[in-house]
Design a protein around this motif. Structure first.
Motif, mmCIF file in Angstrom:
data_model
loop_
_atom_site.group_PDB
_atom_site.id
_atom_site.type_symbol
_atom_site.label_atom_id
_atom_site.label_comp_id
_atom_site.label_asym_id
_atom_site.label_seq_id
_atom_site.Cartn_x
_atom_site.Cartn_y
_atom_site.Cartn_z
ATOM 1 N N TYR A 223 11.053 -65.474 17.611
ATOM 2 C CA TYR A 223 9.857 -65.700 18.425
ATOM 3 C C TYR A 223 8.929 -64.494 18.533
ATOM 4 C CZ TYR A 223 12.142 -70.026 19.684
ATOM 5 O OH TYR A 223 12.743 -71.263 19.629
ATOM 6 N N ASP A 224 9.392 -63.320 18.136
ATOM 7 C CA ASP A 224 8.516 -62.139 18.123
ATOM 8 C C ASP A 224 8.817 -61.295 16.878
ATOM 9 O OD1 ASP A 224 6.503 -60.473 19.068
ATOM 10 O OD2 ASP A 224 7.820 -59.355 20.414
ATOM 11 N N PRO A 225 8.769 -61.912 15.700
ATOM 12 C CA PRO A 225 9.211 -61.220 14.472
ATOM 13 C C PRO A 225 8.377 -59.997 14.137
ATOM 14 C CG PRO A 225 8.056 -63.254 13.932
ATOM 15 C CD PRO A 225 8.272 -63.269 15.414
ATOM 16 N N ASP A 226 7.104 -60.014 14.506
ATOM 17 C CA ASP A 226 6.219 -58.873 14.237
ATOM 18 C C ASP A 226 6.139 -57.908 15.415
ATOM 19 O OD1 ASP A 226 5.587 -59.963 11.713
ATOM 20 O OD2 ASP A 226 4.039 -61.239 12.622
ATOM 21 N N ARG B 34 9.894 -69.531 27.000
ATOM 22 C CA ARG B 34 10.950 -69.044 26.112
ATOM 23 C C ARG B 34 11.503 -67.710 26.593
ATOM 24 N NH1 ARG B 34 14.709 -70.815 22.954
ATOM 25 N NH2 ARG B 34 13.220 -72.542 22.729
ATOM 26 N N LEU B 35 10.619 -66.820 26.999
ATOM 27 C CA LEU B 35 11.056 -65.507 27.451
ATOM 28 C C LEU B 35 11.785 -65.609 28.790
ATOM 29 C CD1 LEU B 35 11.214 -62.589 26.740
ATOM 30 C CD2 LEU B 35 8.887 -62.255 27.589
ATOM 31 N N ARG B 36 11.367 -66.526 29.637
ATOM 32 C CA ARG B 36 12.078 -66.738 30.899
ATOM 33 C C ARG B 36 13.538 -67.105 30.632
ATOM 34 N NH1 ARG B 36 7.750 -69.785 34.960
ATOM 35 N NH2 ARG B 36 5.893 -68.859 34.018
ATOM 36 N N GLN B 37 13.756 -67.967 29.657
ATOM 37 C CA GLN B 37 15.121 -68.366 29.334
ATOM 38 C C GLN B 37 15.930 -67.179 28.805
ATOM 39 O OE1 GLN B 37 15.337 -71.956 26.910
ATOM 40 N NE2 GLN B 37 13.441 -72.711 27.801
ATOM 41 N N GLN C 279 18.653 -62.832 17.915
ATOM 42 C CA GLN C 279 18.131 -63.957 17.141
ATOM 43 C C GLN C 279 16.817 -64.455 17.729
ATOM 44 O OE1 GLN C 279 21.036 -67.051 16.801
ATOM 45 N NE2 GLN C 279 22.268 -65.969 15.267
ATOM 46 N N GLN C 280 16.747 -64.513 19.043
ATOM 47 C CA GLN C 280 15.520 -64.974 19.700
ATOM 48 C C GLN C 280 14.349 -64.045 19.381
ATOM 49 O OE1 GLN C 280 15.078 -67.722 22.271
ATOM 50 N NE2 GLN C 280 16.759 -68.424 20.978
#
Length: 455
Positions: free
Chosen positions: A407-410, A342-345, A402-403
């Motif tokens: 994917y890393d809300p905290d 996900r982070l690569r994208q 948004q990502q």
């Protein structure tokens, strides 16, 4: 000089499911087993990159050490050399040698094999894929434009089945003496503080497969956790082992099929098998399309808008883009040789669509640092985000704000890799990335992130 054979290993650093060792065994000739580190892999180019960053080199060395030990148990030597492959192999082959090696992945390897084939007998075998060239031959003259078409073709052709197990050869080969000296110079930066997510080598790879499927059963939640940014059991972590061939993708597929037979409704295994098929799709696309895969316009007729801005490029290389979500990923990549898919994208989207740099610079940056970099998957995925690969859309742009929220809300990942920001909340990070309210003591974004105009 008596007849002998050279087994040239590249990205097949294992004994199990290895046709090369079986071919060498069948010929019953003395053998030289060799791995060659191409000299240009460690040569810095005009953009300050090479192909062997510290983390990648550390992982590769672990794979080689493990294989050295396994071969030593069988009375064989793994000769690790550095230099120009054709030159070194020409000297090793001499007048009476024959070569066994894996089929080429990329044009560079194909060129080496072609040069050697003009003077010596060269036998190749399938190493990196689920299927061999004969099985996918009907597609090679008209490669599908999309992955979905490729998958549908496989579903219709029952003869395209993964090969049965090829266990480790009971090696009884004789070493062929080698007097050639071409020592490897490995990258060595004491301040690099490498933190590999896992070690390299066939023993580690096979144990990891057993643990992931049958001990921890972490495979059962793959479809739910694969996009998480942190956690060693969130994704399979098979990719690095497969990239160097410490384990074959066929063995992984067979084990997944065994799991699937016990859990026929497993969405997780179907999702993981789909990822292996994506890998397969990119591999054969590279075989079909060759050098086009590495061109700016990729597989498309239209060249994407791009530029080279030295200041933006250096900000990326220093992990100082001023966008914390990106800088955290760049820090992780250089320190560990790994970041989540996900982070690569997200990182690729930022370099291509916000910095508007040549997507191939990003692909080469990943190739330098990723312990699981293979040319087909790496360039295939970058071209996909750039809209010049197997993507039916003109571009694939992500809303990084948004990502981050999703994917890393905290901010667990961001705070881990950017500890100076550990006291800040998500809103402060989002406003900084968008340029609305800049943080004190952190670089301003070299290019701000739009609030939400992408996926």
């Amino acid at each position: 000089m008596s007849a002998h054979q050279v087994l040239w290993l590249r990205n097949d650093l294992r004994l199990h499911d290895h046709e090369g060792f079986h071919l060498a065994q069948a010929r019953n000739l003395p053998v030289t087993v060799v791995f060659i580190l191409p000299e240009h892999w460690i040569t810095t180019d005009a953009w300050g990159m090479n192909r062997l960053g510290n983390a990648k080199a550390t992982f590769l060395r672990a794979c080689l050490v493990d294989l050295q030990r396994s071969l030593a148990d069988a009375g064989l030597t793994l000769h690790i050399l550095s230099g120009e492959p054709v030159t070194l192999l020409s000297e090793l082959l001499g007048e009476s040698g024959s070569l066994i090696t894996a089929a080429a992945q990329a044009p560079e390897e194909a060129g080496w094999i072609t040069q050697l084939s003009a003077h010596w007998s060269v036998t190749t075998y399938t190493s990196q894929t689920l299927f061999n060239a004969h099985q996918v031959q009907p597609l090679l003259n008209a490669w599908p434009a999309t992955f979905s078409r490729f998958r549908r073709w496989l579903q219709k052709h029952t003869d395209a089945e993964v090969a049965q197990d090829t266990s480790a050869a009971e090696l009884s080969l004789t070493d062929h003496p080698v007097t050639l000296s071409a020592p490897v110079t490995w990258p060595d930066q004491p301040g690099a503080r490498i933190q590999l997510p896992l070690n390299g080598g066939e023993r580690v790879a096979r144990q990891h497969l057993q643990d992931y499927l049958w001990q921890t059963r972490a495979v059962g939640h793959y479809h739910q956790t694969r996009n998480q940014l942190m956690g060693l059991s969130c994704s399979s972590l098979f990719s690095a082992h497969m990239a160097w061939g410490a384990i074959s993708v066929r063995e992984i597929w067979r084990q997944l099929t065994s799991w699937e037979q016990l859990h026929p409704d497993s969405r997780a295994v179907r999702a993981l098998k789909d990822e292996l098929l994506w890998r397969e799709f990119f591999h054969w696309s590279l075989v079909v399309n060759g050098a086009r895969v590495f061109q700016l316009n990729g597989l498309k007729d239209q060249t994407p808008p791009t530029r080279f801005d030295a200041e933006l490029w250096q900000a990326w290389c220093r992990a100082e883009t001023g966008v914390p979500a990106i800088d955290a990923g760049l820090n992780e990549l250089q320190r560990t040789g790994f970041v989540s898919n996900r982070l690569r994208q997200n990182m690729a989207s930022y370099l291509i669509h916000e910095l508007k740099l040549d997507w191939r610079l990003g692909a080469r940056w990943f190739e330098q640092h990723l312990i699981d970099a293979d040319p087909a998957s790496n360039y295939g995925n970058w071209a996909y985000i750039a809209g010049v690969g197997h993507n039916p859309r003109p571009e694939h742009r992500f809303s990084l704000n948004q990502q981050l929220q999703h994917y890393d809300p905290d901010l667990q990942h961001l705070r881990h890799w950017l500890p100076t920001l550990e006291d800040l909340n998500t809103d402060a990070i989002l406003r900084h990335q968008s340029g609305e309210h800049l943080l004190t003591g952190y670089p301003s974004p070299v290019v701000t992130v739009p609030q939400s105009d992408a996926t």
